[in-house]
Design a protein around this motif. Structure first.
Motif, PDB file in Angstrom:
ATOM      1  N   MET A   1       0.853  -1.073  -0.005  1.00  0.00           N
ATOM      2  CA  MET A   1      -0.092   0.057  -0.074  1.00  0.00           C
ATOM      3  C   MET A   1       0.920   1.268   0.039  1.00  0.00           C
ATOM      4  N   GLN A   2       0.445   2.350  -1.015  1.00  0.00           N
ATOM      5  CA  GLN A   2       1.384   3.541  -0.873  1.00  0.00           C
ATOM      6  C   GLN A   2       0.907   4.397   0.087  1.00  0.00           C
ATOM      7  N   ASP A   3       1.648   5.457   0.550  1.00  0.00           N
ATOM      8  CA  ASP A   3       1.411   6.342   1.535  1.00  0.00           C
ATOM      9  C   ASP A   3       0.356   7.367   1.361  1.00  0.00           C
ATOM     10  N   LYS A   4      -0.786   6.983   1.550  1.00  0.00           N
ATOM     11  CA  LYS A   4      -1.997   7.897   0.913  1.00  0.00           C
ATOM     12  C   LYS A   4      -2.189   8.961   1.761  1.00  0.00           C
ATOM     13  N   ASP A   5      -1.813   8.990   3.222  1.00  0.00           N
ATOM     14  CA  ASP A   5      -1.757  10.256   3.992  1.00  0.00           C
ATOM     15  C   ASP A   5      -0.921  11.334   3.661  1.00  0.00           C
ATOM     16  N   ALA A   6       0.412  10.757   2.936  1.00  0.00           N
ATOM     17  CA  ALA A   6       1.070  11.858   2.349  1.00  0.00           C
ATOM     18  C   ALA A   6       0.352  12.737   1.102  1.00  0.00           C
ATOM     19  N   ILE A   7      -0.129  11.918   0.303  1.00  0.00           N
ATOM     20  CA  ILE A   7      -0.657  12.372  -0.756  1.00  0.00           C
ATOM     21  C   ILE A   7      -1.992  13.267  -0.326  1.00  0.00           C
ATOM     22  N   ASP A   8      -2.935  12.803   0.437  1.00  0.00           N
ATOM     23  CA  ASP A   8      -3.944  13.760   1.138  1.00  0.00           C
ATOM     24  C   ASP A   8      -3.407  15.020   1.611  1.00  0.00           C
ATOM     25  N   LYS A   9      -2.348  14.932   2.452  1.00  0.00           N
ATOM     26  CA  LYS A   9      -1.821  16.005   2.981  1.00  0.00           C
ATOM     27  C   LYS A   9      -1.609  17.086   2.022  1.00  0.00           C
ATOM     28  N   LEU A  10      -0.718  16.526   0.940  1.00  0.00           N
ATOM     29  CA  LEU A  10      -0.459  17.604  -0.144  1.00  0.00           C
ATOM     30  C   LEU A  10      -1.639  18.188  -0.915  1.00  0.00           C
ATOM     31  N   ILE A  11      -2.484  17.142  -1.063  1.00  0.00           N
ATOM     32  CA  ILE A  11      -3.584  17.721  -1.753  1.00  0.00           C
ATOM     33  C   ILE A  11      -4.455  18.897  -1.183  1.00  0.00           C
ATOM     34  N   ASP A  12      -4.603  18.669   0.201  1.00  0.00           N
ATOM     35  CA  ASP A  12      -5.133  19.739   0.940  1.00  0.00           C
ATOM     36  C   ASP A  12      -4.439  21.118   0.949  1.00  0.00           C
ATOM     37  N   GLU A  13      -3.079  21.036   1.023  1.00  0.00           N
ATOM     38  CA  GLU A  13      -2.198  22.133   0.976  1.00  0.00           C
ATOM     39  C   GLU A  13      -2.452  22.868  -0.381  1.00  0.00           C
ATOM     40  N   VAL A  14      -2.372  22.100  -1.593  1.00  0.00           N
ATOM     41  CA  VAL A  14      -2.264  22.453  -2.799  1.00  0.00           C
ATOM     42  C   VAL A  14      -3.769  23.158  -3.249  1.00  0.00           C
TER      43      VAL A  14
END
Length: 205
Positions: A1-14
């Motif tokens: 499984m990939q690090d979905k939390d890191a992607i979610d955090k970046l999506i929120d930031e961008v």
């Protein structure tokens, strides 16, 4: 499984509060058991804007129909959706919830979606309604890839502007962000669309 939390955090930031967040209001279902075919009309609203719409889809079951309806609705604008597929789906009871006979215990729906690179992401939802949990897990999954693509486009354009402005610190930051976002899915077609629009330039009436 990939690090979905890191992607979610970046999506929120961008995207900064402009993410797509759909909530199920109601649904209508027509099912033929032989042959297996389901038609669903799922009425949803965006909790960010309040805008409402109907997701209309067909499939061999409820989850399949809603997924196909979501892809049909959004793939024209977000082509990366055509590269994702179901890897697993399950429903189980949360035995710690409910009262009395526990017939009202929560149903936990978990959907695993794989992208074109084989990276897998899990999306879950829990509620007393099996159907609601199943629908919500599909919405969460498709939203993730839509928001990932939107964030990718924003960062990709920012990276190009930083290069043109000769800002190496910004170039390094945006490059790192793209490295995180490309884990979600393939954006080769998205990049090609961006380039075609840039080459076409603004239209003058």
């Amino acid at each position: 499984m990939q690090d979905k939390d890191a992607i979610d955090k970046l999506i929120d930031e961008v995207l900064d509060g402009t993410e797509l967040r759909l909530v199920v209001d109601s649904y209508g279902l027509e099912e033929n058991l032989e042959p297996a075919h389901v038609h669903v009309e799922c009425r949803v609203h965006d909790e960010r804007t309040g805008a409402t719409q109907v997701i209309d889809g067909d499939g061999v079951g409820l989850v399949d129909a809603v997924f196909h309806g979501m892809v049909a609705r959004y793939a024209g604008e977000f082509p990366s959706l055509t590269t994702i597929r179901f890897a697993d789906f399950s429903i189980k009871a949360d035995v710690t919830s409910g009262g009395g006979a526990r017939s009202d215990m929560a149903a936990v729906a978990s959907l695993t979606i794989a992208n074109s690179a084989g990276n897998e992401y899990i999306f879950s939802d829990a509620s007393p309604s099996i159907t609601r949990s199943a629908l919500a897990s599909v919405l969460r999954g498709v939203e993730f890839f839509i928001n990932s693509e939107r964030a990718f486009i924003a960062v990709y354009r920012a990276l190009n502007h930083a290069r043109e402005a000769n800002r190496p610190d910004s170039v390094a930051r945006y490059t790192t962000q793209l490295t995180t976002l490309v884990q979600a899915t393939s954006y080769s077609e998205v990049i090609e669309q961006i380039r075609e629009k840039e080459l076409a330039g603004p239209k003058h009436g």
